[in-house]
Design a protein around this motif. Sequence first.
Motif: not given
Length: 605
Positions: A26-36
Amino acid sequence: MSQLWDFSGGIHPPENKIQSTRRPIRTAGIPERLILPLQQHIGVQAEAMVSEGDRVLKGQKIGDVTAGMGVPVHAPTSGIIQAIELRPVPHPSGMSDLCVILQPDGKDEWADLYPVENYQKHDRDEVLQLIRDAGISGMGGAGFPTTIKLRPPRDRKVETLILNGAECEPYITADDMTMRERAAEVVSGMQVMAWILRPSRCVIGIEDNKPEAIAALREAIQGTQIEVSVIPTKYPSGGEKQLVQILTGLEVPSGGIPADIGVMCQNVGTAVAVSRAILEGKPLISRIVTITGDAVQEAGNFDTLLGTPVRALLSEAGLQTNLLNRLVQGGPMMGYTLTTDSVPIVKTSNCVIAATAQELQAPPPEQPCIRCGECAEACPMELLPQQLFWYSKAEEFEKAEHLNLFDCIECGACSYVCPSSIPLVQYYRFAKGEIRTQREEQLKSDRARERFEARQARLEREQQEKEQRRKERAKAAAEAQAKKKAEAEQAAADSEVVDDRSAKAALVQQALERKKAKAAQTKAESSAVQEQPDLETLEKQVTQAEAKLNTMQGMLNEAKAEQADNVDKLERAVAKNHDRVKRAKDALAEARKHVPAEPETPSSE
């Protein structure tokens, strides 16, 4: 069917893979924030290329390594850079690291992509650079930059290229599902790597507990030279050294790497990333992650953007927080406990287990070793776990190192079979960490010593050069003096022989100098005599001058009387004598002034 070999030891723990393979990826949704995190690989941390407030596009570089070993980091989606700050990252210590915080804008707008249609027409170094620019590092867990691994030393020709699809760790099914659903990309990625390395054999190793993946791969390799080799299921057959031994019968030497025996091993996820980087121009911005465990309702695999918080993935998998007892990143054998669910998914994250208390029970208290030897039988590296445990616990690290401590792959098989519940791997990790620290300190000490010795050598060399220059100057001065003296002697000799008149002149000059010195001496003596006036002599001179004047006066009178011719001459002579008398009387008078008066004679009365 290719020949297979076996390795020593190994265990068969419960697989627990079926829970996460019931559903497609499954393709996970785009979260509110991405921590890279800026470091998701082995090597140097990347430097941020963006600032707060910048808008970035999907696939745009946001960090890169300009010096040293490393790969860049890309934005997984378009959005605004909110911050660059320390955040907790996936690590056994629970440490924090510098991260770029990206707020997605929901547009998911790609940056320009530059796929390579026919990579075979390009130079291999160009293709390697594209793989590096795509930010690809090993996705099997180590995180070693793929570009460097694909560039072995010239004296180590890679004869066998292996794709590791064994995935022997319990619970983890990310590679399994990747091979099932993306077999074509796995094969195309392997073809790119094979074109770079030019091996004589390409083989995909896969355990026999993955029949769907085996079927998919066998279909995908049709028309290629790639083999699919099905190996027996045994933990840890997915270990790099164990898989190499199973497929080739060769053993990686102690302290060595597979390239030392002409073998290279890559992960199937890495192959997919290489395929996308070259054929689609897409950087590594996502990966397949297994979310499983009894605490989630819908275990499965998610195509997840890097930087997605674990919390968001657990939510999509239906986390039942009331059942959750422990979060484990990786598998139960080699993974580690997460201290928080706010850590992000990174390039090496392949699985998160949300375990209940009954599922992954806390280990019982450690008991004394009973020397049963089961750990040695289970060790796939044929080490002596019991002795390594003793030396590690006693901090006798040198002895542990002599027993090839660093060959331990930390698979956990020894701990799994230990009836005394001794956390053997933890002891080994502690010993390795201490040894690495000691090595670093020794290295620093050696460098400081080398700098000191180099400085001392430089000072001694400068002192020797200075002394040498002084000796050379003294020698040159002595030679010049000797030469000058020799020339003078030669000139004197030549002068004596050739010009005798010069010698005579010298003698005359010496005589004159002696005469002058004598005259000076006489004058000095006379001056000394004159210092005491001689009244008697002066009176005699006055008398003589007056007598001569009278005589001359008489002669003048007679001449006048006779009217002689010499009257004038006699008159001048008389005048001179008058002057002489006068000077004699003046000298006498002057002398008398310097003569002390004689005491008066007492009267005779």
